[in-house]
Scaffold this motif. Structure first.
Motif, PDB file in Angstrom:
ATOM      1  N   THR A 294       5.070  -5.032  -1.598  1.00 44.55           N
ATOM      2  CA  THR A 294       4.404  -4.144  -0.652  1.00 44.55           C
ATOM      3  C   THR A 294       2.990  -3.855  -1.138  1.00 44.55           C
ATOM      4  OG1 THR A 294       6.518  -3.077  -0.115  1.00 44.55           O
ATOM      5  CG2 THR A 294       4.510  -1.939   0.551  1.00 44.55           C
ATOM      6  N   ASP A 301       3.311  -4.127   6.179  1.00 44.66           N
ATOM      7  CA  ASP A 301       4.748  -4.151   5.922  1.00 44.66           C
ATOM      8  C   ASP A 301       5.043  -4.963   4.664  1.00 44.66           C
ATOM      9  OD1 ASP A 301       5.202  -2.676   8.192  1.00 44.66           O
ATOM     10  OD2 ASP A 301       5.593  -4.442   9.457  1.00 44.66           O
ATOM     11  N   ALA A 302       6.171  -4.669   4.038  1.00 39.15           N
ATOM     12  CA  ALA A 302       6.586  -5.407   2.846  1.00 39.15           C
ATOM     13  C   ALA A 302       6.836  -6.869   3.183  1.00 39.15           C
ATOM     14  CB  ALA A 302       7.847  -4.776   2.261  1.00 39.15           C
TER      15      ALA A 302
END
Length: 387
Positions: A294, A301-302
């Motif tokens: 992340t 977003d991760a």
């Protein structure tokens, strides 16, 4: 979008050919030495060899072509110390490690290039506070050369420094700056299971490790707080757990988990490992896992990616081996992202005491949506002197 993907793919591909190394040979399980604590001061592998590890390196791993037949293995083992047969004081064990790389990119093409890299310049200094080695201080001063160490070049620095405490035959403690406890500590620190997931040559971290070791299983728990040379916003702080179980002789399975976070990024790693000895000196090992990153600065977003490595070592005769490494990596399995495949094949040789040579050819290819890159080839030769 396609241009962005191709650019990203080329960046990933280029990173695969920046070679750095360290000392760890988990595929030596082929010699029935499945526990790293047998040969290393660090029970999880890597770093300086102990006296037994030096003797083993000389009498089982290295060719004995230079020795007459009337010289037995005990004599060869006796010459493996830092000063050969001369005994050192019980309280100190020094060592020197150098590794250099000749690298030729795109051989045979107009864009070919080559260079020589001084990859590793380490001095190992290990001190014992008692003759039974219950209390040990392990240090590794190192020289950067032109390859940067957190912004430093051409300077000495402390790569690792930690206290080892033997509470019992089954429990060891490590406190200081050292490699994180995770996965297979294979030699190539640019492999998909090393540098790209914060486990590279210079990714040691200050912290504490509790290592439980038994004949059939090992478990290590690690709390860490970042490298002492890093700026505070860069320091990854977190924990990891790793372990292996011996299913039967020369066959182990294991798993690892790591979670860490800095002011800039957050990482979650999960890996499954296996190592198996095929015959004396020959082995196959593998690591496959998930990597979630992340970027906290961008707010994106991760990214959940995958990676896998399969390494095979085939012993031809004492001191000479064929080495094959297959790697796969995908940056984000939830979205369309480049996939990288890499295959390396060559020779791993120990022709003389204290000397290791490698000669490898590597092919890598990046696959992206509706496109792909040309095969990228590289040749490399390595020399490693361990004194």
């Amino acid at each position: 979008m396609i241009h962005y993907k191709i650019t990203s793919a080329l960046i990933v591909l280029a990173s695969l050919f920046t070679f750095r190394q360290a000392q760890a040979y988990p595929d030596f399980i082929g010699y029935a030495y499945s526990s790293c604590i047998t040969c290393h001061y660090n029970g999880l592998g890597g770093g300086a060899l102990n006296d037994y590890g030096r003797a083993l390196y000389a009498t089982e791993i290295t060719a004995r072509d230079i020795y007459p037949k009337n010289v037995d293995e005990e004599e060869i083992a006796a010459q493996s110390g830092f000063l050969g047969k001369k005994s050192l004081p019980w309280w100190v064990r020094p060592g020197i490690k150098y590794r250099g790389l000749w690298l030729k990119m795109d051989p045979g093409s107009q864009a070919t290039s080559e260079r020589f890299i001084n990859m590793q310049n380490d001095v190992n200094l290990t001190f014992f506070f008692d003759k039974k080695q219950k209390y040990t201080l392990v240090t590794t001063p190192s020289y950067t050369g032109i390859e940067p160490y957190y912004g430093k070049t051409n300077t000495w620095f402390m790569k690792e420094y930690y206290l080892r405490y033997k509470q019992s035959n089954n429990l060891w403690w490590y406190v200081g700056q050292m490699d994180k406890a995770f996965g297979l500590r294979n030699v190539d620190h640019t492999a998909v299971n090393r540098r790209v997931i914060t486990l590279g040559q210079f990714d040691q971290s200050q912290g504490v490790i509790a290592h439980f070791t038994y004949p059939d299983w090992d478990i290590a728990a690690n709390a860490f707080f970042g490298n002492g040379a890093q700026e505070e916003p860069e320091k990854q702080k977190g924990y990891s757990v790793t372990g292996e179980y011996q299913v039967f002789e020369k066959f182990k399975i294991g798993g690892s988990f790591l979670s860490s976070e800095s002011e800039q990024s957050k990482w979650n790693l999960l890996a499954f490992t296996t190592r198996m000895g095929l015959s004396k000196g020959s082995a196959i090992m593998a690591e496959a896992g998930f990597k979630e990153r992340t970027n906290k600065l961008s707010g994106a977003d991760a990214m959940l990616g995958t990676y896998a490595l399969v390494e095979t070592l085939v012993n031809v005769r004492r001191g000479y081996n064929i080495l094959s490494v297959v790697e796969h990596s995908k940056e984000d399995i939830k979205k369309s992202s480049p996939e990288v495949m890499k295959w390396s094949l060559g020779a791993l040789m120990f022709p003389l005491p204290r000397l290791e040579l490698r000669a490898m050819a590597t092919n890598a290819k990046v696959y992206a949506d509706q496109t792909g890159s040309q095969d990228a080839w590289a040749l490399q030769g390595q020399v490693h002197v361990s004194y």
